[in-house]
Design a protein around this motif. Structure first.
Motif, short mmCIF file in Angstrom:
data_model
loop_
_atom_site.label_atom_id
_atom_site.label_comp_id
_atom_site.label_asym_id
_atom_site.label_seq_id
_atom_site.Cartn_x
_atom_site.Cartn_y
_atom_site.Cartn_z
N PRO A 32 -7.86 10.38 -23.18
CA PRO A 32 -7.42 9.39 -23.82
C PRO A 32 -6.29 8.54 -22.98
O PRO A 32 -6.10 7.42 -23.24
N ARG A 33 -5.55 9.28 -22.31
CA ARG A 33 -4.58 8.72 -21.13
C ARG A 33 -5.11 8.92 -19.69
O ARG A 33 -5.86 9.99 -19.58
N PRO A 34 -4.93 8.05 -18.89
CA PRO A 34 -5.54 8.15 -17.47
C PRO A 34 -4.62 9.22 -16.92
O PRO A 34 -3.66 9.57 -17.25
N PRO A 35 -5.41 9.94 -15.94
CA PRO A 35 -4.80 11.04 -15.27
C PRO A 35 -3.35 10.34 -14.66
O PRO A 35 -3.33 9.35 -14.15
N VAL A 36 -2.39 11.52 -14.25
CA VAL A 36 -1.01 10.89 -13.90
C VAL A 36 -0.95 10.02 -12.69
O VAL A 36 -0.20 8.99 -13.02
N ALA A 37 -1.64 10.52 -11.62
CA ALA A 37 -1.76 9.44 -10.56
C ALA A 37 -2.56 8.25 -10.52
O ALA A 37 -2.71 7.67 -9.28
N VAL A 38 -3.25 7.93 -11.53
CA VAL A 38 -4.15 6.99 -11.41
C VAL A 38 -3.47 5.68 -11.99
O VAL A 38 -2.94 5.67 -13.29
N ALA A 39 -3.30 4.64 -11.21
CA ALA A 39 -2.48 3.47 -11.70
C ALA A 39 -3.45 2.34 -12.26
O ALA A 39 -4.93 2.35 -12.10
N ALA A 40 -2.98 1.82 -13.11
CA ALA A 40 -3.76 0.69 -14.02
C ALA A 40 -4.10 -0.22 -13.35
O ALA A 40 -5.01 -1.00 -13.28
N LEU A 41 -3.20 -0.66 -12.07
CA LEU A 41 -3.62 -1.87 -11.14
C LEU A 41 -3.46 -1.20 -9.64
O LEU A 41 -2.65 -0.70 -9.30
N MET A 42 -4.70 -1.16 -9.06
CA MET A 42 -4.88 -0.68 -7.77
C MET A 42 -4.48 -1.70 -6.79
O MET A 42 -5.15 -2.66 -6.56
N ARG A 43 -3.54 -1.34 -6.04
CA ARG A 43 -2.60 -2.38 -5.01
C ARG A 43 -2.84 -1.73 -3.74
O ARG A 43 -2.65 -2.48 -2.66
N VAL A 44 -3.20 -0.20 -3.76
CA VAL A 44 -2.68 0.10 -2.30
C VAL A 44 -4.05 1.00 -1.88
O VAL A 44 -4.62 1.82 -2.57
N VAL A 45 -4.74 0.38 -0.92
CA VAL A 45 -6.10 0.86 -0.42
C VAL A 45 -6.01 1.52 0.67
O VAL A 45 -5.60 0.95 1.77
N ALA A 46 -6.61 2.70 1.15
CA ALA A 46 -6.72 3.42 2.23
C ALA A 46 -8.12 3.07 3.00
O ALA A 46 -8.82 2.53 2.32
N VAL A 47 -7.99 3.08 4.21
CA VAL A 47 -9.36 2.74 5.03
C VAL A 47 -9.01 3.94 6.25
O VAL A 47 -7.87 4.47 6.48
N PRO A 48 -10.19 4.17 6.82
CA PRO A 48 -10.30 5.37 7.88
C PRO A 48 -9.20 4.75 9.19
O PRO A 48 -9.42 3.71 9.41
N ASP A 49 -8.75 5.75 9.60
CA ASP A 49 -7.60 5.63 10.72
C ASP A 49 -8.33 5.56 12.16
O ASP A 49 -7.42 5.58 13.08
N GLY A 50 -9.68 5.86 12.32
CA GLY A 50 -10.21 5.94 13.37
C GLY A 50 -11.51 5.24 13.54
O GLY A 50 -11.97 4.55 12.50
N GLU A 51 -12.09 5.56 14.70
CA GLU A 51 -13.53 4.82 14.92
C GLU A 51 -14.60 5.69 14.10
O GLU A 51 -14.33 7.05 13.80
N MET A 52 -15.54 5.02 13.69
CA MET A 52 -16.70 5.74 12.74
C MET A 52 -17.99 5.80 13.17
O MET A 52 -18.80 6.10 12.46
N GLU A 53 -18.25 5.37 14.52
CA GLU A 53 -19.30 5.35 15.27
C GLU A 53 -20.61 4.59 14.44
O GLU A 53 -21.50 4.94 14.10
N LEU A 54 -20.10 3.36 14.04
CA LEU A 54 -20.96 2.32 13.23
C LEU A 54 -22.01 1.76 14.27
O LEU A 54 -21.56 1.61 15.40
N ASP A 55 -23.01 1.29 13.78
CA ASP A 55 -23.92 0.44 14.63
C ASP A 55 -23.13 -0.91 15.18
O ASP A 55 -22.42 -1.28 14.30
N PRO A 56 -23.29 -1.55 16.05
CA PRO A 56 -22.67 -2.61 16.55
C PRO A 56 -22.75 -3.79 15.39
O PRO A 56 -21.46 -4.25 14.92
N PRO A 57 -23.67 -4.15 14.92
CA PRO A 57 -23.79 -5.12 13.77
C PRO A 57 -23.00 -4.80 12.42
O PRO A 57 -22.22 -5.61 12.01
N HIS A 58 -22.96 -3.54 12.14
CA HIS A 58 -22.11 -2.78 11.05
C HIS A 58 -20.77 -2.97 11.50
O HIS A 58 -19.75 -3.22 10.77
N GLU A 59 -20.17 -2.59 12.58
CA GLU A 59 -19.07 -2.62 12.97
C GLU A 59 -18.26 -3.80 12.97
O GLU A 59 -17.14 -4.29 12.63
N GLU A 60 -19.05 -4.92 13.45
CA GLU A 60 -18.50 -6.27 13.32
C GLU A 60 -18.35 -6.87 12.06
O GLU A 60 -17.12 -7.51 11.50
#
Length: 547
Positions: free
Chosen positions: A203-231
């Motif tokens: 009935p209520r969202p979990p404590v750390a779940v924000a109603a508005l998502m403003r902060v998004v994480a991304v990987p901090d290093g290389e991910m071994e993507l295929d070159p077209p995917h990397e671009e």
């Protein structure tokens, strides 16, 4: 699409018309045609899971998910092809034939929900049911340029779904837009006594779940993507910076380690327990790759199963710390887009690589939405996924809609509440957060202050407390805060618990607005420890000598 083996069964026009005639014209999905992945029961028709030997026995009743869509006015038109027994992420492991991407006959469609994805992407239906244990509701979305929604485990009943790994299985949807997915997900999200793993939305969202998502994480290093995917990924990162208020690099190594466990130990044994009895004796009705993978689960020892549970528990705790400071994680849905010929040459290795960024989601109890992210330079679709903690589904859909350029209607603030910025012990998960929660507060959004603020560790006994001060010479990127929506009467009660030199004032935020918040007088921090360099109180507490 001509030549695509989308269907294992198409309903007669007369049956479709009859079902359409029964639909309530005022229902939220009135008249919407939908396809059903053929590991999900439809009354009166067989559930083959792409195994022709199972085609002789019709289901006695429809799966709960199918029934709920029918009650919402939707109309089924057929059952769709899949990687046999929902074991695969490529869409090639089916005696009914291999589907391919709508963008290229040489490239895989993704699986296991291959037919459902291609049915939507080709325009055969606007909505399809799929399943997602390892990524089957997201990988085909990426390879066909559509939206795949994987809810939190248990929100959508799996009663009437042939299990792959019952503890991890999810019923999912494919649509061309987030807006089209919303009413379907709303109709499907119901507790179900027939499903022992069913969980209601709190009935209520979990404590750390924000109603508005403003902060998004991304990987901090290389991910071994295929070159077209990397671009294409680099372009997606640039786009994200125009949508999220803050983009934060994080280590995804523990997430990936968890994902690798899906086809090892406990969970491979669970897959064998679910479908192993279909795999003997061998025959042309069985896909050899599926059979080879699943039979490995027969020989997994009990101690190895429990060792896997212990390691996963540790990884859940480790990855769980990420969600203290970010709302969602954005990843490429896959590392590349293989050709059918590549899968034929290395069916297990290529499949494993395709699922590198998807297999952890259900093991770690996360929700996810896969969305289109333009095209690669060679014209193939590229997709990203947004991943968030369990029960963060509504704001995650809003984030996905914002990514897709669709309207997002902000919910009005509850009457009788105010926004309150907190920077210290009241942050979610810290010692005094319970005061906000028990007062009826909820996390509205994560933010940073405007430039010019500094943060100090105040002296004194008891719970370590920070002092947030607007000195004018603080960092340009501000200090991390949380903004909570709190009932008016609770603010005064909270203020009574805050010792000097803290008081209530206006806190400027990174978006140019200001809200109420706890501040310290500048003359009260002369002997305090300056922890501004940490960027926020949670990070400061991790610094030796501060806690």
């Amino acid at each position: 699409m001509t030549g695509q083996p989308l269907w294992t069964l198409q309903l007669d026009r007369s049956e479709v018309d009859e079902l359409a005639a029964r639909a309530d014209p005022e229902a939220p999905l009135a008249g919407v045609r939908f396809a059903i992945k053929d590991n999900i029961d439809l009354a009166g028709h067989p559930t083959t899971a792409a195994c022709p030997a199972l085609a002789a026995k019709p289901a006695g009743s429809s799966a709960t998910a199918v029934r709920l869509l029918l009650e919402a006015g939707a109309v089924p038109v057929g059952k769709t092809n899949l990687d046999q027994f929902a074991t695969g992420l490529v869409g090639t492991r089916s005696p009914y034939g291999a589907c391919h991407s709508v963008a290229s006959p040489a490239h895989v469609s993704g699986g296991s929900s291959s037919g459902s994805a291609v049915a939507v992407a080709s325009g055969a239906v606007p909505l399809a049911l799929a399943t997602d244990t390892a990524g089957s509701g997201r990988v085909p979305a990426a390879f066909n340029g559509i939206v795949g929604v994987k809810p939190t485990r248990g929100l959508v009943s799996t009663a009437g779904v042939m299990p792959a790994v019952a503890d991890l299985d999810c019923v999912t949807t494919f649509t061309t837009t987030v807006a089209a997915a919303r009413p379907a997900i709303a109709a499907l999200t119901r507790p179900d006594p027939a499903d022992p793993r069913s969980r209601p939305m709190p009935p209520r969202p979990p404590v750390a779940v924000a109603a508005l998502m403003r902060v998004v994480a991304v990987p901090d290093g290389e991910m071994e993507l295929d070159p077209p995917h990397e671009e294409a990924w680099r372009a997606a990162l640039d786009r994200l910076r125009g949508i999220a208020a803050h983009v934060v690099p994080v280590d995804i190594g523990p997430f990936l380690e968890a994902g690798r466990m899906l086809y090892e130990g406990a969970w491979l044994a669970a897959r064998y327990a679910a479908i192993g009895h279909y795999l003997e004796p061998d025959g042309p009705h069985l896909d050899p790759t599926v059979r080879r993978i699943v039979l490995r689960g027969r020989d997994i020892a009990g101690p190895d199963v429990f060792a896997g549970f212990e390691r996963l528990a540790a990884l859940r705790a480790q990855t769980g710390t990420v969600w203290a400071d970010v709302d969602a994680l954005m990843l490429p849905t896959t590392p590349g887009h293989p050709r059918l010929s590549e899968v034929a040459a290395d069916p297990i290795g290529v499949n494993a690589r395709v699922g590198r960024f998807t297999t952890f989601a259900n093991l770690l109890d996360l929700c996810a939405v896969a969305v289109p992210a333009g095209e690669r330079a060679d014209g193939l679709p590229f997709g990203v996924q947004f991943v968030a903690p369990a029960f963060a589904d509504p704001p995650l859909l809003d984030l996905a809609a914002a990514w897709c350029g669709e309207p997002v209607v902000s919910a009005p603030a509850d009457p009788g509440t105010t926004l309150l910025a907190v920077a210290g012990a009241h942050l979610s998960g810290l010692q005094l957060n319970h005061e906000l929660v028990s007062a009826g507060g909820r996390l509205a959004f994560r933010a940073r202050t405007a430039p010019g603020y500094r943060l100090y560790r105040l002296s004194g006994p008891g719970v370590p407390r920070p002092g947030l001060v607007r000195t004018g010479d603080g960092p340009v990127d501000g200090i991390a805060v949380e903004v909570w929506q709190v009932p008016h009467q609770a603010v005064g009660a909270l203020l009574d618990t805050v010792p000097e030199p803290l008081g209530l004032g206006r806190v400027g935020l990174d978006d140019g607005t200001s809200v109420a918040g706890f501040l310290s007088a500048e003359n009260a921090v002369r002997d305090a420890t300056d922890v501004t360099a940490a960027g926020g109180w949670r990070a400061a507490l991790a610094t030796p000598g501060i806690a």
